[in-house]
Design an enzyme around this catalytic site. Structure first.
Site, short mmCIF file in Angstrom:
data_model
loop_
_atom_site.label_atom_id
_atom_site.label_comp_id
_atom_site.label_asym_id
_atom_site.label_seq_id
_atom_site.Cartn_x
_atom_site.Cartn_y
_atom_site.Cartn_z
N GLU A 196 0.86 -1.18 0.00
CA GLU A 196 0.00 0.00 0.00
C GLU A 196 0.89 1.23 0.00
OE1 GLU A 196 -3.20 0.24 2.84
OE2 GLU A 196 -3.32 -1.95 2.90
N TYR A 244 7.55 1.91 -7.85
CA TYR A 244 6.79 0.66 -7.90
C TYR A 244 6.30 0.36 -9.32
CZ TYR A 244 6.87 1.20 -2.82
OH TYR A 244 7.27 1.37 -1.52
#
Length: 156
Positions: free
Chosen positions: A111, A123
């Site tokens: 998250e 990411y």
């Protein structure tokens, strides 16, 4: 300061370095984890894996994850403020992904705050995709969290 990423060592997190880890945690998050949270992760949680990045004997970043059967869950990655944007976070992420590969992990989740552009960019560079949103997940900023998944391991 000139340095080589090769000079940064990744080592298992130990209780002895938790005060340094907490300093980076406080620089990185508005609602930082406590000493006890890290302590219990590295001493009691059998599914956790925590490491530090070290340069010339100093902790400059850390990362952690849980490995649950064939799934990895990255709990945190943080880098000391004056070391950011130099590849330290990426080196930590690559280390976690490589560890997942060794453990036969098939998917990795994490998250991230919706406004954390440097983390989102990193990411996405490694193939993580947004698969869900937790609206107003962080009450101190009313920010949502993005739930990201990486299915299949990238070649590192």
């Amino acid at each position: 300061m000139g340095f080589s990423l090769d000079a940064i060592e990744i080592k298992p997190m130990t209780v002895e370095v938790l005060n340094e880890v907490l300093e980076i945690e406080k620089q990185s998050y508005p609602n930082p984890w406590s000493y006890y949270s890290f302590y219990s992760e590295i001493t009691s949680n059998k599914i956790s894996y925590y490491v530090t990045s070290n340069y010339e004997g100093k902790i400059i970043g850390y990362a952690g994850m849980w490995v649950i059967i064939d799934e990895g869950h990255i709990t945190n990655i943080a880098v000391a403020s004056h070391w950011r944007r130099r590849g330290v976070g990426e080196k930590l992420l690559r280390h976690l992904i490589a560890t997942c590969e060794k453990c036969n992990v098939k998917t990795i989740t994490l998250e991230v705050r919706e406004k954390n552009e440097p983390a989102l960019s990193l990411y996405q560079k490694y193939g993580f995709e947004v698969k869900g949103v937790r609206k107003n997940h962080y009450p101190e900023t009313a920010e949502s969290s993005l739930i990201m998944w990486l299915e299949g391991m990238p070649s590192i």
